[in-house]
Scaffold this motif. Structure first.
Motif, PDB file in Angstrom:
ATOM      1  N   GLY A   1      30.986  13.079  -9.931  1.00 54.96           N
ATOM      2  CA  GLY A   1      31.948  12.485  -9.013  1.00 54.96           C
ATOM      3  C   GLY A   1      32.180  11.003  -9.223  1.00 54.96           C
ATOM      4  O   GLY A   1      32.774  10.338  -8.366  1.00 54.96           O
ATOM      5  N   ARG A   2      31.731  10.453 -10.349  1.00 55.27           N
ATOM      6  CA  ARG A   2      31.915   9.017 -10.605  1.00 55.27           C
ATOM      7  C   ARG A   2      33.356   8.745 -11.004  1.00 55.27           C
ATOM      8  O   ARG A   2      33.939   9.440 -11.823  1.00 55.27           O
ATOM      9  CB  ARG A   2      30.978   8.548 -11.718  1.00 55.27           C
ATOM     10  CG  ARG A   2      29.524   8.512 -11.321  1.00 55.27           C
ATOM     11  CD  ARG A   2      28.706   7.730 -12.356  1.00 55.27           C
ATOM     12  NE  ARG A   2      28.655   8.416 -13.622  1.00 55.27           N
ATOM     13  CZ  ARG A   2      27.704   9.269 -13.965  1.00 55.27           C
ATOM     14  NH1 ARG A   2      26.724   9.545 -13.113  1.00 55.27           N
ATOM     15  NH2 ARG A   2      27.710   9.858 -15.144  1.00 55.27           N
ATOM     16  N   GLU A   3      33.923   7.687 -10.408  1.00 61.99           N
ATOM     17  CA  GLU A   3      35.271   7.263 -10.787  1.00 61.99           C
ATOM     18  C   GLU A   3      35.173   6.275 -11.934  1.00 61.99           C
ATOM     19  O   GLU A   3      34.261   5.463 -12.001  1.00 61.99           O
ATOM     20  CB  GLU A   3      35.992   6.632  -9.601  1.00 61.99           C
ATOM     21  CG  GLU A   3      36.452   7.633  -8.566  1.00 61.99           C
ATOM     22  CD  GLU A   3      37.493   7.037  -7.639  1.00 61.99           C
ATOM     23  OE1 GLU A   3      38.540   6.601  -8.138  1.00 61.99           O
ATOM     24  OE2 GLU A   3      37.239   7.001  -6.439  1.00 61.99           O
TER      25      GLU A   3
ATOM     26  N   HIS B   1      39.143  10.722 -18.538  1.00 63.64           N
ATOM     27  CA  HIS B   1      38.889  10.779 -17.104  1.00 63.64           C
ATOM     28  C   HIS B   1      40.208  10.821 -16.321  1.00 63.64           C
ATOM     29  O   HIS B   1      41.208  10.246 -16.755  1.00 63.64           O
ATOM     30  CB  HIS B   1      38.102   9.544 -16.653  1.00 63.64           C
ATOM     31  CG  HIS B   1      36.723   9.468 -17.227  1.00 63.64           C
ATOM     32  ND1 HIS B   1      36.482   8.987 -18.499  1.00 63.64           N
ATOM     33  CD2 HIS B   1      35.513   9.813 -16.705  1.00 63.64           C
ATOM     34  CE1 HIS B   1      35.178   9.040 -18.739  1.00 63.64           C
ATOM     35  NE2 HIS B   1      34.568   9.527 -17.682  1.00 63.64           N
TER      36      HIS B   1
ATOM     37  N   SER C   1      42.728   9.420 -10.812  1.00 61.69           N
ATOM     38  CA  SER C   1      42.180   9.299  -9.452  1.00 61.69           C
ATOM     39  C   SER C   1      40.995  10.247  -9.349  1.00 61.69           C
ATOM     40  O   SER C   1      40.315  10.508 -10.330  1.00 61.69           O
ATOM     41  CB  SER C   1      43.258   9.614  -8.410  1.00 61.69           C
ATOM     42  OG  SER C   1      43.790  10.900  -8.629  1.00 61.69           O
ATOM     43  N   ARG C   2      40.778  10.792  -8.164  1.00 68.09           N
ATOM     44  CA  ARG C   2      39.600  11.644  -7.972  1.00 68.09           C
ATOM     45  C   ARG C   2      39.681  12.946  -8.760  1.00 68.09           C
ATOM     46  O   ARG C   2      38.684  13.528  -9.131  1.00 68.09           O
ATOM     47  CB  ARG C   2      39.437  11.978  -6.475  1.00 68.09           C
ATOM     48  CG  ARG C   2      39.178  10.777  -5.599  1.00 68.09           C
ATOM     49  CD  ARG C   2      37.836  10.158  -5.854  1.00 68.09           C
ATOM     50  NE  ARG C   2      36.713  11.049  -5.559  1.00 68.09           N
ATOM     51  CZ  ARG C   2      35.446  10.699  -5.694  1.00 68.09           C
ATOM     52  NH1 ARG C   2      35.135   9.505  -6.145  1.00 68.09           N
ATOM     53  NH2 ARG C   2      34.488  11.557  -5.409  1.00 68.09           N
ATOM     54  N   LYS C   3      40.893  13.437  -9.004  1.00 70.38           N
ATOM     55  CA  LYS C   3      41.051  14.672  -9.759  1.00 70.38           C
ATOM     56  C   LYS C   3      42.380  14.640 -10.499  1.00 70.38           C
ATOM     57  O   LYS C   3      43.246  13.803 -10.224  1.00 70.38           O
ATOM     58  CB  LYS C   3      40.990  15.886  -8.830  1.00 70.38           C
ATOM     59  CG  LYS C   3      42.075  15.923  -7.769  1.00 70.38           C
ATOM     60  CD  LYS C   3      41.924  17.158  -6.899  1.00 70.38           C
ATOM     61  CE  LYS C   3      43.030  17.213  -5.848  1.00 70.38           C
ATOM     62  NZ  LYS C   3      42.933  18.429  -5.020  1.00 70.38           N
TER      63      LYS C   3
END
Length: 397
Positions: free
Chosen positions: A210-212, A275, A278-280
């Motif tokens: 869950g690391r941004e 990556h 954003s979060r997803k």
């Protein structure tokens, strides 16, 4: 092979009347059933499930029955099951008994997704309804003296132990065999593998935890492939680096022939290029629009191939560990739900207690396993329903 086909009332449907029988089903054309903006005819392009295919079988030898006796009892069980669950609701069904495997007769049931009033069967809203159907067939089996037992994979102690150890999986993986080509990225896209396989492991680990990741300045490599990074804006934290990774996968073995492979990974495994911004990652429809633009690019430079075996082994170990953790949590959630259902339906308290003991066992195993984390929350059904009409839309995968 001659197969008798039956309707929802158990009557034989003559061969010449089968097409007319299907015309009475509430079936939309592909054009009317297609999602907005889609042009294909694959299941992902369709909005509604218009039919469901269910199968059940028995091992005649293990049940102590001849093939003929087993088929006769299976006919009686299926006829009563379909009449009670579907014919009484005005829902069309076609079914038959298949005998292509000696000693293992099995029933195929094709059930209309909608009844005569247009109500959806909605088998995919939850597992509960399918569980009820399985339990009902097992109950009818006992009536006709056929030893049927309804169980899930996680109900088997030996299998649970192998899942805890990472030897087996909760759900068996089916290989997609669409053409006779290797799906090994080391072989298909060695250019990409040499440059980015180690980064992929780091990316998967970051996403899992869950690391941004903040965008980093783009550093062009000496043999960089030129592709506009703007195409990946809003998708990746580092869009220009993602563009380079995409182009490297397209380069394949240096011949630039793996564009379809790279587009498939962008649509279904976007984490292979970096990556999320954003979060997803954005939803599939947005990625599909970008993929259409990527498909129009006709020229990619060529580079020399290479390989990296150590990173491949590390990736397989990472996938195995993550799958094992999710399976352990899946066992816990599934049996917890089963215990609640059994309790609500007044099942013998000793049976409920035994289920809860297994739930505790799974929870304790999960607590000692770093990657035993629940899956992300799924979209709720209200968000999948149309605002101006009925009914059942296919869940995004």
């Amino acid at each position: 092979m001659h197969l008798d086909l039956y309707d929802e009332f158990g009557a034989i449907v003559p061969f010449g009347q089968r097409r007319a029988q299907l015309r009475n089903w509430h079936i939309l054309s592909d054009a009317d059933n297609r999602k907005p903006g889609r042009e294909g005819s694959s299941p992902d392009d369709m909005r509604r499930y218009q039919a469901h295919h269910l199968i059940w079988s028995i091992d005649a030898g293990q049940a102590g029955l001849s093939d003929e006796d087993a088929e006769a009892r299976m006919q009686a069980i299926t006829r009563e099951f379909i009449f009670q669950n579907f014919a009484m609701e005005g829902r069309p069904v076609l079914w038959t008994i298949h005998r292509d495997k000696p000693g293992r007769p099995h029933v195929h049931m094709v059930i209309s997704g909608f009844d005569e009033d247009g109500r959806a069967l909605a088998l995919d809203r939850s597992r509960r309804k399918l569980d009820d159907f399985c339990a009902d067939i097992a109950r009818l089996g006992r009536v006709y003296d056929v030893p049927l037992v309804f169980s899930r994979r996680e109900d088997r102690p030996g299998l649970r132990s192998r899942i805890y150890q990472g030897v087996d999986t909760l759900r068996s993986n089916r290989k997609r065999v669409s053409y006779e080509r290797s799906t090994d990225l080391r072989e298909r896209a060695p250019i990409w593998w040499r440059a980015h396989s180690q980064h992929l492991l780091e990316t998967l680990s970051d996403i899992e935890s869950g690391r941004e990741v903040k965008p980093r300045p783009y550093r062009r490599r000496g043999d960089s492939l030129d592709l506009p990074g703007e195409m990946f804006d809003g998708i990746y934290a580092d869009p220009r680096a993602a563009a380079e990774r995409f182009a490297r996968m397209v380069s394949g073995k240096g011949d630039g022939k793996e564009r379809a492979l790279a587009i498939w990974y962008f649509l279904h495994r976007p984490e292979y290029f970096g990556h999320p911004a954003s979060r997803k990652f954005p939803d599939f429809d947005l990625r599909r629009k970008i993929a259409e633009s990527l498909g129009r690019i006709t020229h990619f430079p060529r580079l020399a191939p290479a390989n990296n075996g150590d990173a491949w082994r590390d990736l397989l170990a990472f996938r195995r560990k993550r799958r094992q953790g999710r399976d352990i949590d899946g066992i816990r959630r599934s049996l917890e739900e089963l215990a609640t259902i059994a309790d609500d339906n007044g099942v013998n308290p000793l049976t409920v207690s035994s289920i809860r003991l297994v739930v505790r066992e799974a929870a304790e195993t999960a607590a000692t396993f770093d990657n035993a984390k629940p899956r992300g929350a799924r979209r709720t059904w209200p968000s999948l329903l149309s605002t101006n009409g009925l009914s059942l839309f296919k869940r995004d995968k």
